[in-house]
Motif scaffolding. Structure first.
Motif, PDB file in Angstrom:
ATOM      1  N   LEU A  99      92.125 126.778  34.041  1.00  0.00           N
ATOM      2  CA  LEU A  99      91.388 127.656  33.139  1.00  0.00           C
ATOM      3  C   LEU A  99      91.382 129.072  33.692  1.00  0.00           C
ATOM      4  O   LEU A  99      91.259 129.260  34.907  1.00  0.00           O
ATOM      5  CB  LEU A  99      89.946 127.173  32.987  1.00  0.00           C
ATOM      6  CG  LEU A  99      89.743 125.825  32.296  1.00  0.00           C
ATOM      7  CD1 LEU A  99      88.279 125.412  32.376  1.00  0.00           C
ATOM      8  CD2 LEU A  99      90.195 125.894  30.847  1.00  0.00           C
ATOM      9  N   HIS A 114      83.776 125.534  29.679  1.00  0.00           N
ATOM     10  CA  HIS A 114      84.996 124.764  29.434  1.00  0.00           C
ATOM     11  C   HIS A 114      85.276 123.782  30.569  1.00  0.00           C
ATOM     12  O   HIS A 114      85.733 122.656  30.333  1.00  0.00           O
ATOM     13  CB  HIS A 114      86.181 125.715  29.238  1.00  0.00           C
ATOM     14  CG  HIS A 114      86.059 126.578  28.026  1.00  0.00           C
ATOM     15  ND1 HIS A 114      86.757 127.764  27.873  1.00  0.00           N
ATOM     16  CD2 HIS A 114      85.303 126.446  26.900  1.00  0.00           C
ATOM     17  CE1 HIS A 114      86.447 128.308  26.716  1.00  0.00           C
ATOM     18  NE2 HIS A 114      85.572 127.534  26.103  1.00  0.00           N
ATOM     19  N   TYR A 287      95.035 127.496  30.491  1.00  0.00           N
ATOM     20  CA  TYR A 287      94.847 126.576  29.368  1.00  0.00           C
ATOM     21  C   TYR A 287      95.921 125.503  29.277  1.00  0.00           C
ATOM     22  O   TYR A 287      96.029 124.813  28.272  1.00  0.00           O
ATOM     23  CB  TYR A 287      94.756 127.321  28.026  1.00  0.00           C
ATOM     24  CG  TYR A 287      93.538 128.193  27.903  1.00  0.00           C
ATOM     25  CD1 TYR A 287      92.265 127.648  27.816  1.00  0.00           C
ATOM     26  CD2 TYR A 287      93.663 129.586  27.889  1.00  0.00           C
ATOM     27  CE1 TYR A 287      91.144 128.456  27.714  1.00  0.00           C
ATOM     28  CE2 TYR A 287      92.551 130.409  27.787  1.00  0.00           C
ATOM     29  CZ  TYR A 287      91.288 129.841  27.709  1.00  0.00           C
ATOM     30  OH  TYR A 287      90.183 130.635  27.617  1.00  0.00           O
ATOM     31  N   ARG A 339      92.429 125.308  22.332  1.00  0.00           N
ATOM     32  CA  ARG A 339      93.382 126.192  23.027  1.00  0.00           C
ATOM     33  C   ARG A 339      94.244 125.372  23.994  1.00  0.00           C
ATOM     34  O   ARG A 339      95.448 125.651  24.147  1.00  0.00           O
ATOM     35  CB  ARG A 339      92.609 127.273  23.777  1.00  0.00           C
ATOM     36  CG  ARG A 339      93.487 128.281  24.518  1.00  0.00           C
ATOM     37  CD  ARG A 339      94.156 129.263  23.579  1.00  0.00           C
ATOM     38  NE  ARG A 339      94.975 130.209  24.301  1.00  0.00           N
ATOM     39  CZ  ARG A 339      94.519 131.371  24.798  1.00  0.00           C
ATOM     40  NH1 ARG A 339      93.241 131.710  24.636  1.00  0.00           N
ATOM     41  NH2 ARG A 339      95.334 132.202  25.422  1.00  0.00           N
ATOM     42  N   ILE A 340      93.666 124.381  24.635  1.00  0.00           N
ATOM     43  CA  ILE A 340      94.427 123.519  25.536  1.00  0.00           C
ATOM     44  C   ILE A 340      95.416 122.672  24.747  1.00  0.00           C
ATOM     45  O   ILE A 340      96.587 122.543  25.137  1.00  0.00           O
ATOM     46  CB  ILE A 340      93.480 122.633  26.369  1.00  0.00           C
ATOM     47  CG1 ILE A 340      92.659 123.484  27.334  1.00  0.00           C
ATOM     48  CG2 ILE A 340      94.270 121.578  27.148  1.00  0.00           C
ATOM     49  CD1 ILE A 340      91.602 122.721  28.095  1.00  0.00           C
ATOM     50  N   THR A 343      98.402 124.861  23.838  1.00  0.00           N
ATOM     51  CA  THR A 343      99.267 125.229  24.956  1.00  0.00           C
ATOM     52  C   THR A 343     100.029 124.022  25.494  1.00  0.00           C
ATOM     53  O   THR A 343     101.222 124.125  25.809  1.00  0.00           O
ATOM     54  CB  THR A 343      98.429 125.865  26.083  1.00  0.00           C
ATOM     55  OG1 THR A 343      97.630 126.915  25.555  1.00  0.00           O
ATOM     56  CG2 THR A 343      99.326 126.426  27.172  1.00  0.00           C
TER      57      THR A 343
END
Length: 739
Positions: A99, A114, A287, A339-340, A343
């Motif tokens: 992160l 997160h 991410y 977002r993870i 990606t």
């Protein structure tokens, strides 16, 4: 689950680990599945993703059976979150995440939030704090001053302390700071006190510019992150020496070679890599996440005796099936942030590694610390990467390449298309290797044989099966020899055994540290990501030894290195504010006594009269001890008081209850007395008895007297911990602080 499924066969030790950490459980914490059901849950859940791909040669049912056979033969196992969560509503299957930590309060606390979500789902997190402005730098928006990376790192650590990873895995983090950050000296010293930042592994990101300055004995620049201005200079060799000194003292922080990592970045258009996962083997972009798995090399052999050789055909088959498995995991996983998900599916990184390498060497009768051993490691990893990439190309034809392929180095070099941006990683396999019954990762064994305590105080001697077979073939096996090996763990000094056996069956402390590093470099040469490996050193190792290892790692192309000097955490030598880099000064580490503490007093009969033992606690743990014996004379009273003071000092200095009991239990005296639960032999033995009865549960292995204080013990079962693959691991129950 089909009625015809072959039941999974696991050994007793694996069953303990599985039932504690992997099986699904009811509301009371009782397992609701067995090994067969767990492996089928995982196999079916991952194989179900195959229905998305019309070009696949498998139906989901066929593939589920293939995956089940692959895992229950223990030729391949995926990372722990996949075993825990595949086929469940949680569904988070990745082991490691990175992160970003931006230079604003909003970005910092977004990262904290997160990370908590990731830890809750069973993952570990890596952070670079290099973007944060240094301590006392001006904050333009408020006119105040910044508190610096270390203050926020402590906030991350505290947040991790409050989150239990799905109830099955402990919070694990990597914290990284660039060597040219103005707060680098404070960062290097951040874990001087035992227990500080206990949820973090720390690494310093070294640049090639810094390493060149070390070589030339030059100064180098410290650059403030938010303005990129040079604010100071430091002597590179002094900083390097400080890193070496801290590694000698405690193993923290480790080092990574940032430019080397980014040279292997397959998608540089998406930005630079700045951090790794908690054990350092998986550099990732912000991410990104990576799902990992390991092939068991111990089972990749054919033939017998002098005809034993690597079964390359079976290794090829297992690698191809494992790559398909891991690619399906990406589709099956439910990531904690959108977002993870975006990606991860853009780059589709997987990390196939190995375990059982030491067992493979045993079967081939090749010494770990030999040129032949290094060549085999390089040959095996080259083959695995070639086959993993071939499997990834095949999947790309069936399913399409990873979406970011066109902006990757593979497109530039016309090497693809590949389904996955990376395919190989040597990850820690501590608990996985216990389940599979093989040696861990690419590490040598810690002991050829050891005694495991079981129910009712019985002792079971466990022996490496390949070592035991070799002894029997040589006509050297005996039960008394097994007892002796269990005590020592090694046969290095047993001159009465054949020399060829002593050369092949070596353990981690039997050979020079440089062989550990050379083996790491051999595997790194053909590993896309990095290699989790600990360079083990004897307690007598010097700072010069560590300095040589660090420089060798740099020259041999490693992406990082972790060293551990045996027993180094038992003594903490601290820097003071007045010390120059490279100079150290001893300092006591004793917790201050709170104004108010609570405890209990227990009466216990000794041969010198009734002793009243008062134990006060802090956080439900013993903090201080007072021993009083009435009417026994001044000499006895003084001795009881002295023992109590020393035990209190040990407890307040962070030494475990178990270690204290180990030192006191069984000390004899002139007037032993009998109790229902055994004999009290002396005042120290009586103190040990009370501590053991109160604080060491009946589920743990019994305490034996006189064990080495330098050997840390498992907080869950009491067995000895070993430091390997960047983390402490319990071989008895699978406990590991790194998840």
């Amino acid at each position: 689950m089909p009625d015809t499924i072959r039941p999974a066969a696991v050994n007793d030790n694996a069953e303990v680990v599985l039932s504690r950490r992997y099986y699904r459980k009811d509301a009371e914490g009782n397992p609701t599945e067995n090994a067969t059901q767990m492996f089928w849950r995982v196999a079916a859940g991952i194989a179900a993703e195959e229905a998305k791909y019309t070009e696949s040669p498998y139906t989901p049912d066929q593939l589920a059976q293939e995956f089940y056979d692959l895992m229950t033969s223990f030729k391949f196992l995926p990372n722990s979150p996949t075993l825990m969560n595949a086929g469940t509503s949680l569904g988070q299957l990745a082991a490691c995440f990175v992160l970003p930590v931006g230079d604003s309060m909003e970005e910092i606390f977004d990262a904290v939030k997160h990370a908590a979500l990731i830890h809750k789902s069973g993952g570990g997190t890596g952070f670079s704090f290099s973007r944060l402005r240094q301590k006392d730098a001006v904050v333009g928006s408020t006119g105040g001053v910044a508190s610096g990376p270390l203050s926020f790192l402590r906030i991350f650590n505290t947040a991790t302390e409050q989150v239990k990873q799905g109830g099955t895995r402990r919070g694990a983090n990597m914290g990284i700071l660039r060597v040219d950050h103005p707060d680098i000296l404070e960062f290097i010293s951040a874990k001087e006190r035992d227990g500080e930042l206990n949820n973090f592994n720390l690494s310093v990101a070294l640049t090639e510019r810094f390493m060149q300055a070390v070589e030339k004995d030059e100064d180098y620049d410290l650059v403030t992150p938010h303005t990129h201005e040079v604010v100071a200079q430091l002597k590179a060799r002094d900083v390097f020496n400080r890193l070496v000194c801290k590694a000698w003292e405690s193993g923290d922080p480790g080092i990574i070679f940032l430019d080397r990592i980014n040279r292997d970045n397959p998608t540089p258009a998406q930005g630079e890599m700045e951090s790794t996962n908690p054990c350092g083997e998986q550099p990732l972009l912000p991410y990104e996440a990576c799902n990992l798995g390991s092939v068991n090399l111990a089972l990749m052999v054919r033939g017998e005796g002098d005809g034993t050789e690597v079964d390359w055909d079976e290794l090829r088959r297992v690698v191809h099936m494992s790559v398909r498995f891991l690619d399906n995991v990406i589709d099956a996983s439910k990531y904690p942030l959108d977002r993870i998900t975006e990606t991860v599916r853009k780059n589709r990184k997987i990390g196939l590694g190995v375990m059982g390498f030491a067992d493979l060497l045993f079967q081939l009768r090749i010494p770990y610390c030999s040129q032949e051993g290094l060549q085999l490691g390089e040959q095996v990893m080259k083959f695995i990467r070639e086959q993993a990439r071939a499997a990834s190309k095949k999947l790309a034809k069936e399913r399409g390449p990873f979406p970011a392929y066109d902006e990757s180095i593979f497109a530039e070099q016309d090497l693809g298309p590949y389904r996955n941006a990376t395919t190989t990683t040597i990850a820690p396999t501590g608990t996985l290797s216990i389940i599979a019954g093989c040696s861990s990762g690419v590490e040598p064994l810690f002991a050829l044989s050891f005694a495991r305590h079981v129910m009712d105080g019985d002792k079971l001697v466990e022996v490496n099966p390949y070592f035991e077979d070799a002894l029997k073939q040589a006509g050297a096996w005996s039960s008394s020899l097994m007892e002796e090996v269990a005590k020592k763990g090694t046969i290095r000094d047993m001159d009465y055994l054949p020399e060829d056996l002593r050369g092949v069956f070596v353990t981690a402390m039997d050979f020079a540290a440089e062989w550990h590093l050379r083996m790491q470099a051999s595997f790194q040469k053909y590993t896309d990501n990095a290699v989790s490996k600990t360079v083990n050193l004897a307690h007598s190792a010097t700072k010069d030894d560590i300095r040589a290892i660090y420089w060798m790692a740099y020259e041999m192309g490693c992406k990082g290195v972790t060293v551990y000097r045996d027993g180094c955490k038992a003594v903490q030598v601290l820097y003071t504010g007045d010390s120059a880099p490279g100079e150290v000064q001893e300092e006591e580490i004793v917790r201050e006594r709170p104004d108010v503490v609570y405890g209990f007093t227990q009466k216990i009969e000794t041969g010198l009269g009734a002793m009243y033992l008062t134990i006060n606690e802090v956080d439900h743990k013993p903090f201080e001890v007072f021993a009083t014996i009435g009417k026994s004379g001044r000499s006895i009273t003084a001795k009881a008081e002295a023992i109590g003071r020393l035990v209190s000092l040990a407890l307040r200095s962070g030494i475990s209850v178990r270690a204290v009991v180990q030192q006191l239990k069984g000390i004899g005296g002139e007037h032993p007395v009998f109790r229902k639960k055994g004999m009290i032999m002396s005042i120290p033995d009586a103190i040990a008895w009370v501590l053991e009865q109160r604080y060491i549960t009946q589920d743990e292995s019994p305490v034996t007297g006189g064990d080495d204080l330098l050997a840390p013990s498992c907080p869950e079962c009491g067995a000895e911990l070993h430091f390997q693959e960047g983390c402490f691991l319990c071989g008895a129950c699978g406990y590991t602080k790194c998840g």
